[in-house]
Design an enzyme around this catalytic site. Structure first.
Site, mmCIF file in Angstrom:
data_model
loop_
_atom_site.group_PDB
_atom_site.id
_atom_site.type_symbol
_atom_site.label_atom_id
_atom_site.label_comp_id
_atom_site.label_asym_id
_atom_site.label_seq_id
_atom_site.Cartn_x
_atom_site.Cartn_y
_atom_site.Cartn_z
ATOM 1 N N LYS A 57 8.229 -5.786 -20.558
ATOM 2 C CA LYS A 57 8.961 -4.654 -19.982
ATOM 3 C C LYS A 57 8.354 -3.333 -20.446
ATOM 4 O O LYS A 57 8.209 -3.090 -21.638
ATOM 5 C CB LYS A 57 10.434 -4.739 -20.403
ATOM 6 C CG LYS A 57 11.273 -3.518 -20.040
ATOM 7 C CD LYS A 57 12.682 -3.642 -20.624
ATOM 8 C CE LYS A 57 13.462 -2.347 -20.498
ATOM 9 N NZ LYS A 57 14.789 -2.428 -21.140
ATOM 10 N N ASP A 62 13.976 5.504 -21.160
ATOM 11 C CA ASP A 62 15.188 5.012 -20.518
ATOM 12 C C ASP A 62 16.359 5.941 -20.802
ATOM 13 O O ASP A 62 16.994 5.869 -21.851
ATOM 14 C CB ASP A 62 15.511 3.596 -21.010
ATOM 15 C CG ASP A 62 16.735 3.018 -20.324
ATOM 16 O OD1 ASP A 62 17.115 3.553 -19.257
ATOM 17 O OD2 ASP A 62 17.296 2.040 -20.843
ATOM 18 N N LYS A 69 23.007 7.203 -20.593
ATOM 19 C CA LYS A 69 23.294 6.791 -21.961
ATOM 20 C C LYS A 69 23.920 7.943 -22.747
ATOM 21 O O LYS A 69 23.719 9.116 -22.410
ATOM 22 C CB LYS A 69 21.998 6.372 -22.663
ATOM 23 C CG LYS A 69 21.363 5.094 -22.166
ATOM 24 C CD LYS A 69 20.090 4.807 -22.946
ATOM 25 C CE LYS A 69 19.433 3.516 -22.487
ATOM 26 N NZ LYS A 69 20.209 2.321 -22.860
ATOM 27 N N ASP A 80 11.390 1.874 -25.261
ATOM 28 C CA ASP A 80 11.819 0.825 -24.334
ATOM 29 C C ASP A 80 10.636 0.150 -23.652
ATOM 30 O O ASP A 80 10.825 -0.705 -22.786
ATOM 31 C CB ASP A 80 12.788 1.402 -23.294
ATOM 32 C CG ASP A 80 13.821 0.398 -22.815
ATOM 33 O OD1 ASP A 80 14.007 -0.626 -23.494
ATOM 34 O OD2 ASP A 80 14.432 0.630 -21.761
ATOM 35 N N ASP A 139 21.722 1.351 -15.909
ATOM 36 C CA ASP A 139 21.196 1.174 -17.264
ATOM 37 C C ASP A 139 20.839 -0.279 -17.548
ATOM 38 O O ASP A 139 20.461 -0.619 -18.666
ATOM 39 C CB ASP A 139 22.208 1.692 -18.295
ATOM 40 C CG ASP A 139 21.581 1.896 -19.672
ATOM 41 O OD1 ASP A 139 20.354 2.075 -19.736
ATOM 42 O OD2 ASP A 139 22.327 1.868 -20.675
ATOM 43 N N GLU A 141 18.240 -1.720 -16.124
ATOM 44 C CA GLU A 141 17.065 -1.524 -15.266
ATOM 45 C C GLU A 141 15.898 -2.438 -15.604
ATOM 46 O O GLU A 141 15.103 -2.797 -14.739
ATOM 47 C CB GLU A 141 16.614 -0.054 -15.333
ATOM 48 C CG GLU A 141 15.742 0.337 -16.513
ATOM 49 C CD GLU A 141 16.407 0.160 -17.878
ATOM 50 O OE1 GLU A 141 15.692 -0.162 -18.846
ATOM 51 O OE2 GLU A 141 17.628 0.332 -17.987
ATOM 52 N N ARG A 143 15.631 -5.552 -16.353
ATOM 53 C CA ARG A 143 15.633 -6.850 -15.677
ATOM 54 C C ARG A 143 15.187 -6.724 -14.227
ATOM 55 O O ARG A 143 14.716 -7.703 -13.633
ATOM 56 C CB ARG A 143 17.011 -7.502 -15.792
ATOM 57 C CG ARG A 143 18.134 -6.771 -15.096
ATOM 58 C CD ARG A 143 19.499 -7.125 -15.661
ATOM 59 N NE ARG A 143 19.686 -6.563 -16.997
ATOM 60 C CZ ARG A 143 20.784 -6.741 -17.735
ATOM 61 N NH1 ARG A 143 21.772 -7.470 -17.258
ATOM 62 N NH2 ARG A 143 20.885 -6.204 -18.933
#
Length: 292
Positions: A57, A62, A69, A80, A139, A141, A143
């Protein structure tokens, strides 16, 4: 890639759009930064067309998107992309070590930002696989990137897949910062990954993947939801990925809690740990030694 003797392809927005990678592109559409899908191909056994795929990933920042967030510690969200960095580091080492094994390294990269162009909770997205996804929260995202990357890895001929991602805060709640979580749809392949982790000194703990959990991510208006809620969040996120792997053996590794350290701990220095690099290298060496 050149210095390590590997083929490399980098897909941009146009190429991904042509391929139908709408899940990855949805995450990227709120940012002015161009999404990229980096593909490194290492062929150590040219007589064999059997490839193992490593997918990392690569969310370069993020914010949470529209599902923003909290501001506290948001600066840490530049990390991230730790899963993507782990795959890049492992591929570089594998290219230098030259084991007789075939490995594909895929790093889907995007920035998750809120804007007038951003994807929204309630959207329905058709992924590259053709499966539709209801967005519950923007949030969740990572996946979405991994779903399209898994489908693309299969299209490229991957016979088995390891994905590594800072995927869920739920994994940190469950296992803390000392152990990475895992979800797998194939016992034999998971055991190979676990053995490599043990040999390299990286702790890995397999979470249950009972079918009952999958009910949480079924949607009334699409095939799947991108979040099953707070309960068993690390498990349902991993099961979401297995729906795109289908029959292809997949081991998902959640490094949300292990990707960085707040202080020096043993051989790990404060900051990014590089978790996963050692396991992925050792796995490639073990597969090469076993001619698997």
């Amino acid at each position: 890639a050149g210095s390590a003797g590997m083929e490399i392809t980098v897909l941009g927005r146009r190429e991904m759009s042509t391929l139908g990678m709408n899940a990855l592109l949805a995450v990227a559409q709120g940012s002015t930064e161009e999404p990229q899908l980096i593909v490194c191909k290492y062929t150590g056994r040219p007589e064999d067309n059997y490839y193992t795929a490593y997918i990392g990933k690569g969310i370069t920042f993020d914010s949470g998107g529209i599902s923003l967030k909290p501001s506290q510690k948001m600066s840490e969200m530049k990390g991230d992309m730790a899963g993507g960095a782990a795959v890049m580091g492992a591929m570089r080492a594998i290219g230098k070590l030259r084991p007789p094994v075939n490995i594909l390294g895929l790093i889907p990269c995007a920035e998750n930002m809120p804007s007038g162009n951003a994807y929204r909770p309630g959207d329905i997205i058709t992924s590259m696989s053709g499966k539709t996804i209801e967005i519950i929260t923007t949030d969740a995202e990572g996946r979405l990137l991994l779903a399209d990357a898994i489908t693309y890895a299969k299209k490229l001929g991957a016979a088995r897949i390891v994905d590594i991602a800072t995927l869920t805060g739920a994994c940190v709640v469950a296992l803390g910062t000392k152990v990475s979580g895992a979800i797998a749809n194939n016992d034999e392949f998971y055991q190979l990954v676990e053995q490599a982790a043990q040999q390299s000194g990286e702790r890995l703990w397999r979470l249950p993947n009972y079918e009952d959990y999958r009910e949480q991510i079924k949607s009334d208006i699409a095939d799947w939801k991108n979040s099953g809620g707070r309960e068993a969040g690390a498990i349902t996120a991993g099961l979401f990925l297995t729906t795109f792997a289908e029959d292809t053996p997949l081991t998902h590794i959640d490094i949300a809690g292990t990707s960085d350290r707040e202080k020096d701990t043993g051989f790990e220095v404060k900051g990014a740990t590089g978790v996963g690099v050692r396991t992925l290298i050792q796995l490639a060496l073990n597969l090469a030694n076993a001619n698997r």
